[in-house]
Design a protein around this motif. Structure first.
Motif, PDB file in Angstrom:
ATOM      1  N   ARG A 122      45.503  43.051  37.539  1.00 18.59           N
ATOM      2  CA  ARG A 122      45.148  42.079  36.503  1.00 18.59           C
ATOM      3  C   ARG A 122      44.540  40.821  37.121  1.00 18.59           C
ATOM      4  O   ARG A 122      43.530  40.302  36.634  1.00 18.59           O
ATOM      5  CB  ARG A 122      46.394  41.731  35.710  1.00 18.59           C
ATOM      6  CG  ARG A 122      46.227  40.623  34.696  1.00 18.59           C
ATOM      7  CD  ARG A 122      47.536  40.392  33.986  1.00 18.59           C
ATOM      8  NE  ARG A 122      47.411  39.412  32.928  1.00 18.59           N
ATOM      9  CZ  ARG A 122      48.329  39.230  31.988  1.00 18.59           C
ATOM     10  NH1 ARG A 122      49.422  39.962  31.984  1.00 18.59           N
ATOM     11  NH2 ARG A 122      48.166  38.318  31.068  1.00 18.59           N
ATOM     12  N   ILE A 123      45.157  40.339  38.198  1.00 17.31           N
ATOM     13  CA  ILE A 123      44.653  39.149  38.876  1.00 17.31           C
ATOM     14  C   ILE A 123      43.219  39.384  39.354  1.00 17.31           C
ATOM     15  O   ILE A 123      42.324  38.543  39.168  1.00 17.31           O
ATOM     16  CB  ILE A 123      45.560  38.786  40.061  1.00 17.31           C
ATOM     17  CG1 ILE A 123      46.913  38.264  39.571  1.00 17.31           C
ATOM     18  CG2 ILE A 123      44.881  37.759  40.973  1.00 17.31           C
ATOM     19  CD1 ILE A 123      46.880  36.902  38.946  1.00 17.31           C
ATOM     20  N   LYS A 138      34.938  39.107  31.397  1.00 15.74           N
ATOM     21  CA  LYS A 138      34.614  39.837  30.174  1.00 15.74           C
ATOM     22  C   LYS A 138      35.271  41.209  30.161  1.00 15.74           C
ATOM     23  O   LYS A 138      35.805  41.653  29.137  1.00 15.74           O
ATOM     24  CB  LYS A 138      33.096  39.965  30.034  1.00 15.74           C
ATOM     25  CG  LYS A 138      32.387  38.641  29.775  1.00 15.74           C
ATOM     26  CD  LYS A 138      30.892  38.841  29.592  1.00 15.74           C
ATOM     27  CE  LYS A 138      30.189  37.511  29.335  1.00 15.74           C
ATOM     28  NZ  LYS A 138      28.718  37.682  29.176  1.00 15.74           N
ATOM     29  N   ALA A 139      35.244  41.893  31.293  1.00 10.86           N
ATOM     30  CA  ALA A 139      35.906  43.190  31.387  1.00 10.86           C
ATOM     31  C   ALA A 139      37.413  43.041  31.211  1.00 10.86           C
ATOM     32  O   ALA A 139      38.069  43.908  30.617  1.00 10.86           O
ATOM     33  CB  ALA A 139      35.587  43.847  32.729  1.00 10.86           C
ATOM     34  N   ALA A 140      37.961  41.949  31.719  1.00 14.16           N
ATOM     35  CA  ALA A 140      39.396  41.709  31.574  1.00 14.16           C
ATOM     36  C   ALA A 140      39.776  41.525  30.110  1.00 14.16           C
ATOM     37  O   ALA A 140      40.794  42.054  29.644  1.00 14.16           O
ATOM     38  CB  ALA A 140      39.803  40.485  32.393  1.00 14.16           C
ATOM     39  N   ARG A 141      38.947  40.767  29.370  1.00 15.35           N
ATOM     40  CA  ARG A 141      39.230  40.602  27.938  1.00 15.35           C
ATOM     41  C   ARG A 141      39.116  41.924  27.201  1.00 15.35           C
ATOM     42  O   ARG A 141      39.910  42.217  26.294  1.00 15.35           O
ATOM     43  CB  ARG A 141      38.266  39.566  27.343  1.00 15.35           C
ATOM     44  CG  ARG A 141      38.590  38.124  27.741  1.00 15.35           C
ATOM     45  CD  ARG A 141      37.833  37.126  26.881  1.00 15.35           C
ATOM     46  NE  ARG A 141      36.390  37.218  27.106  1.00 15.35           N
ATOM     47  CZ  ARG A 141      35.741  36.500  28.011  1.00 15.35           C
ATOM     48  NH1 ARG A 141      36.405  35.664  28.794  1.00 15.35           N
ATOM     49  NH2 ARG A 141      34.432  36.627  28.151  1.00 15.35           N
ATOM     50  N   ALA A 186      39.787  44.771  28.439  1.00 15.82           N
ATOM     51  CA  ALA A 186      40.964  45.563  28.807  1.00 15.82           C
ATOM     52  C   ALA A 186      42.252  45.015  28.213  1.00 15.82           C
ATOM     53  O   ALA A 186      43.311  45.620  28.369  1.00 15.82           O
ATOM     54  CB  ALA A 186      41.086  45.619  30.324  1.00 15.82           C
ATOM     55  N   GLY A 187      42.174  43.857  27.557  1.00 16.06           N
ATOM     56  CA  GLY A 187      43.350  43.288  26.924  1.00 16.06           C
ATOM     57  C   GLY A 187      44.126  42.320  27.782  1.00 16.06           C
ATOM     58  O   GLY A 187      45.249  41.938  27.436  1.00 16.06           O
ATOM     59  N   ALA A 214      47.129  33.627  30.051  1.00 17.89           N
ATOM     60  CA  ALA A 214      48.370  34.111  30.672  1.00 17.89           C
ATOM     61  C   ALA A 214      48.188  34.309  32.169  1.00 17.89           C
ATOM     62  O   ALA A 214      49.095  34.018  32.964  1.00 17.89           O
ATOM     63  CB  ALA A 214      48.801  35.420  30.013  1.00 17.89           C
ATOM     64  N   THR A 215      47.010  34.761  32.579  1.00 13.76           N
ATOM     65  CA  THR A 215      46.740  34.942  34.005  1.00 13.76           C
ATOM     66  C   THR A 215      46.672  33.610  34.730  1.00 13.76           C
ATOM     67  O   THR A 215      47.132  33.490  35.870  1.00 13.76           O
ATOM     68  CB  THR A 215      45.424  35.719  34.192  1.00 13.76           C
ATOM     69  OG1 THR A 215      45.494  36.949  33.461  1.00 13.76           O
ATOM     70  CG2 THR A 215      45.173  36.019  35.659  1.00 13.76           C
TER      71      THR A 215
END
Length: 367
Positions: A224-225, A233-236, A238-239, A244-245
């Motif tokens: 996640r980090i 954008k890919a992180a968003r 992926a949820g 939070a990060t």
């Protein structure tokens, strides 16, 4: 003619990991030249700062003690920077960790029990996390740049140290010196090797680096980090929550900085003094970048920077270098490292201004 930076193809792993060695070599060369030009023996200065601490076995224990806080703080900063969260205030979190650990030591002064030292460690980590939570809150709530808030809080923590050692925590038996009383035996970290200054905080630093490496490479947290830092954008998609990060990254780096602080105050210092702020938090920034944000690499990078600390002290007595010499070498190392990163990832291209002039002339010629 104007110039611009053009992105190169992705550099090879060998090139990325060779750049720190090149930066170190250039630092030694440039340092020798600079100190020679201002009237010192530049070659002797480089030898005393970079070579003698490694060849003198008597100095190895100094290297271990000075490298351990750099390892712990550097690992925490590597986690934050992987997430693209720029915690520049690790020095302040280190100081607050030492202060909260000192509070436990003074509150339990005269007591005995194996629980005192763990309580100090927990208090130190909690203090570092709480101090890191301030820039996390302002970043996620008001989008305030965490570089500014974390850096400014460092200076507030330094003033807090000065206040407590001259005021409420001042040792009444200290003959007027601004310092706390010496910690009781139960609040001190014992030496690992009898007859040396190497304490049990040194293996703790190695364990922290190995544990963070395992978590970053084998867990969802580490993935996640990396994703949030490299591709928001890919992180968003992926949820993964960016806010939070940010909280997680700052709390982890602040907690580890606080751990380093309490291990230092309970180990080498054994009391709180005005000289407790030692710039470990700022130096650990160089450690993290020199290690390419890799937790295992942080161990070796911390040893390199610890060499400059120990060698700087040696150079003052042998070659008469000023006390700022080690800081100058550290700054040059960071400069050459960042310059090397730019040249590895980008190339400088000369841009012709002729097409622009032709377009302007054509536009002026139109009725």
């Amino acid at each position: 003619m104007p110039f611009r930076l053009e992105k190169r193809p992705a550099p090879s792993r060998l090139m990325l990991y060779a750049t720190p060695f090149g930066a170190l070599a250039l630092t030694m060369i440039a340092g020798a030249l600079v100190f020679s030009l201002i009237g010192y023996d530049g070659l002797a200065a480089v030898q005393q700062i970079f070579i003698t601490p490694l060849t003198s076995t008597f100095r190895w224990q100094d290297l271990a003690v000075k490298a351990s806080p750099l390892i712990i703080i550097g690992v925490g900063l590597a986690v934050a920077y992987r997430a693209n969260v720029w915690n520049i205030g690790a020095e302040g979190q280190y100081i607050v960790g030492g202060l909260t650990g000192t509070w436990v030591a003074l509150a339990t002064h005269g007591m005995t029990g194996l629980w005192i030292l763990p309580a100090m460690v927990l208090a130190g980590m909690a203090g570092g996390m709480a101090y890191a939570a301030i820039p996390a809150f302002f970043k996620t709530r008001f989008n305030v740049n965490e570089i500014l808030t974390s850096l400014m809080l460092t200076y507030a923590s330094v003033q807090l140290v000065y206040y407590v050692v001259r005021g409420p925590w001042k040792d009444p038996m200290g003959m007027g010196f601004p310092q706390t009383r010496v910690f009781s035996e139960a609040a001190r970290i014992p030496n690992m090797i009898p007859g040396t200054i190497v304490h049990w905080g040194v293996p703790v630093a190695i364990i922290v680096a190995l544990a963070v490496w395992f978590v970053m490479s084998r867990s969802v947290f580490g993935y996640r980090i990396k994703v949030v830092g490299a591709a928001p954008k890919a992180a968003r998609y992926a949820g993964f929550s960016t806010n939070a990060t940010i909280w997680l990254a700052l709390l982890v780096s602040g907690g580890l900085a606080g751990l380093a602080g309490v291990l230092e105050v309970a180990g080498p210092f054994q009391r709180m003094v005005p000289g407790f702020p030692t710039n470990y938090g700022f130096t650990a920034i160089i450690v993290a970048f020199l290690a390419r944000l890799h937790p295992i690499g942080v161990i070796f990078a911390a040893i390199v920077l610890a060499v400059t600390f120990v060698g700087g002290d040696l150079a003052q007595t042998t070659t008469g270098l000023p006390s700022a010499a080690s800081g100058i070498f550290q700054a040059m190392l960071l400069f050459f490292l960042l310059a090397g990163d730019i040249l590895v990832r980008y190339r400088v291209r000369r841009v012709s201004s002729q097409p622009v002039a032709e377009v302007r002339a054509a536009a002026e010629a139109q009725p």
